[in-house]
Scaffold this active site. Structure first.
Site, mmCIF file in Angstrom:
data_model
loop_
_atom_site.group_PDB
_atom_site.id
_atom_site.type_symbol
_atom_site.label_atom_id
_atom_site.label_comp_id
_atom_site.label_asym_id
_atom_site.label_seq_id
_atom_site.Cartn_x
_atom_site.Cartn_y
_atom_site.Cartn_z
ATOM 1 N N TYR A 160 0.862 -1.179 0.000
ATOM 2 C CA TYR A 160 0.000 0.000 0.000
ATOM 3 C C TYR A 160 0.901 1.233 0.000
ATOM 4 C CZ TYR A 160 -3.722 3.247 1.433
ATOM 5 O OH TYR A 160 -4.610 4.291 1.497
ATOM 6 N N ASP A 204 -2.155 -1.262 -4.104
ATOM 7 C CA ASP A 204 -2.597 0.084 -4.448
ATOM 8 C C ASP A 204 -1.346 0.953 -4.471
ATOM 9 O OD1 ASP A 204 -3.550 2.647 -4.586
ATOM 10 O OD2 ASP A 204 -4.843 2.507 -2.831
#
Length: 260
Positions: free
Chosen positions: A109, A149
Site C-alpha cells: 500500500y 494500491d
C-alpha cells in the site's frame, strides 16, 4: 494455475459487511492481497483472520483505523516478512511479503500524497527507498508477484481526466517516470497491461466518492499486479470485478500458469 487477487478494501470490516467474504470464497484464489485494512488484530473476526481454506497474514498500522495490509494464502509460507525495515514506513503497515520456494507474493500500500505536501514528501521518500528494494527483489532468485494500491496512474489511458490531473498527486510527472523506470530499468512487468495494452475505461480500479465518479466511470487505474518477467509471462487472464462494490476500489484478479 495460480490465481492472485489484489483488493484495496478501504476498511476490512466495511468490505465484509458489503459481502466481500462470500465473493472471496467463490473465487477459489491461491492468494488474496489486501490493502487499507483500517483495523488491528483485535478488530478482526475469526473469519476475517482465516477465511475458509485460507491462512491470513497481516501487517497492521500502529495508528488505529489506518492503512494496514494483509494476504490470505491457500498454502502456508516458509517465511513472512513484515515491513521494509524503515521505522517511519513500517509504522504505517504498508508491506507484507510471503516467501515460498521459488516465489514471493507481496501486498503493498504505497502512500497517497493527496492530503498535502507533507504526505507527498512521505510518498516520494517511500518511492526512493522502495526502488532499491524492487531492484533487490529482482535479484532474490525467486519469481515475485507484487500486488497493491500504488496510488499512481502510469499513463494517460489509466485515468479518465488525465489533462486535469497533470499537477495532482497520483499523476505527477515524477511519479509516472518512477513507474516507467521500474518497468524499463528493473524489468518488472505490469501484468494487466501486458495482457490488455490499450484498454481505458475497463481498466479503472478506483473511483472518487465525489460527484458521480462511479456512475460516470470517471476512474483511475492505480491498483496493479506487477511481477518479475518469468511469472508475468505465464499470466493467462486478468480481470477487474465491478459487479459488486466492496469499497471505492475494484478487485484485480490475475491467473498465472505457475505452480507453488
Amino acid at each position: 494455475m495460480l490465481r492472485v487477487i489484489s483488493a484495496n478494501l478501504n476498511g476490512i470490516r466495511s468490505a465484509y459487511n458489503k459481502g466481500f467474504l462470500p465473493w472471496l470464497v467463490a473465487q477459489d484464489a491461491d492468494f488474496v492481497c489486501m490493502q487499507e485494512l483500517k483495523a488491528q488484530a483485535a478488530d478482526l473476526t475469526v473469519e476475517m483472520l482465516n477465511p475458509p481454506g485460507l491462512y491470513g497474514y497481516f501487517h497492521y498500522a500502529e495508528k488505529k483505523g489506518y492503512s494496514g495490509v494483509g494476504v490470505y494464502a491457500r498454502k502456508q509460507p516458509d517465511q513472512v516478512i513484515q515491513g521494509l525495515g524503515v521505522p517511519e514506513i513500517d509504522a504505517e503497515g504498508r508491506y507484507l511479503e510471503l516467501v515460498y520456494e521459488g516465489l514471493s507474493v507481496i501486498s503493498l500500500y504505497l502512500p497517497s500524497g493527496s492530503s498535502g505536501e507533507h504526505r507527498q514528501s512521505a510518498k516520494f521518500a517511500f518511492m526512493e527507498h522502495f526502488f532499491q528494494h524492487l531492484a533487490d527483489l529482482v535479484r532474490c532468485g525467486r519469481q515475485v508477484v507484487l500486488c497493491g494500491d500504488w496510488n499512481i496512474a502510469h499513463r494517460e489511458i489509466d485515468l479518465k481526466n488525465w489533462k486535469g490531473n497533470l499537477k495532482n498527486s497520483g499523476f505527477l510527472p515524477e511519479e509516472r517516470a518512477w513507474l516507467t523506470r521500474i518497468f524499463e530499468e528493473l524489468g518488472w512487468v505490469d501484468v494487466y497491461r501486458h495482457l490488455h495494452p490499450e484498454t481505458t475505461g475497463e481498466a479503472y480500479t478506483w473511483w472518487s466518492n465525489r460527484g458521480q465518479a462511479w456512475a460516470k466511470n470517471v476512474g483511475w487505474r492505480i491498483d496493479y499486479q506487477i511481477a518479475t518477467a518469468g511469472i508475468a509471462g505465464s499470466a493467462t487472464a486478468a480481470a477487474i470485478y465491478k459487479d459488486e462494490r466492496f469499497s471505492d476500489h475494484a478487485p484485480l484478479t490475475v491467473d498465472y500458469d505457475f505452480a507453488v
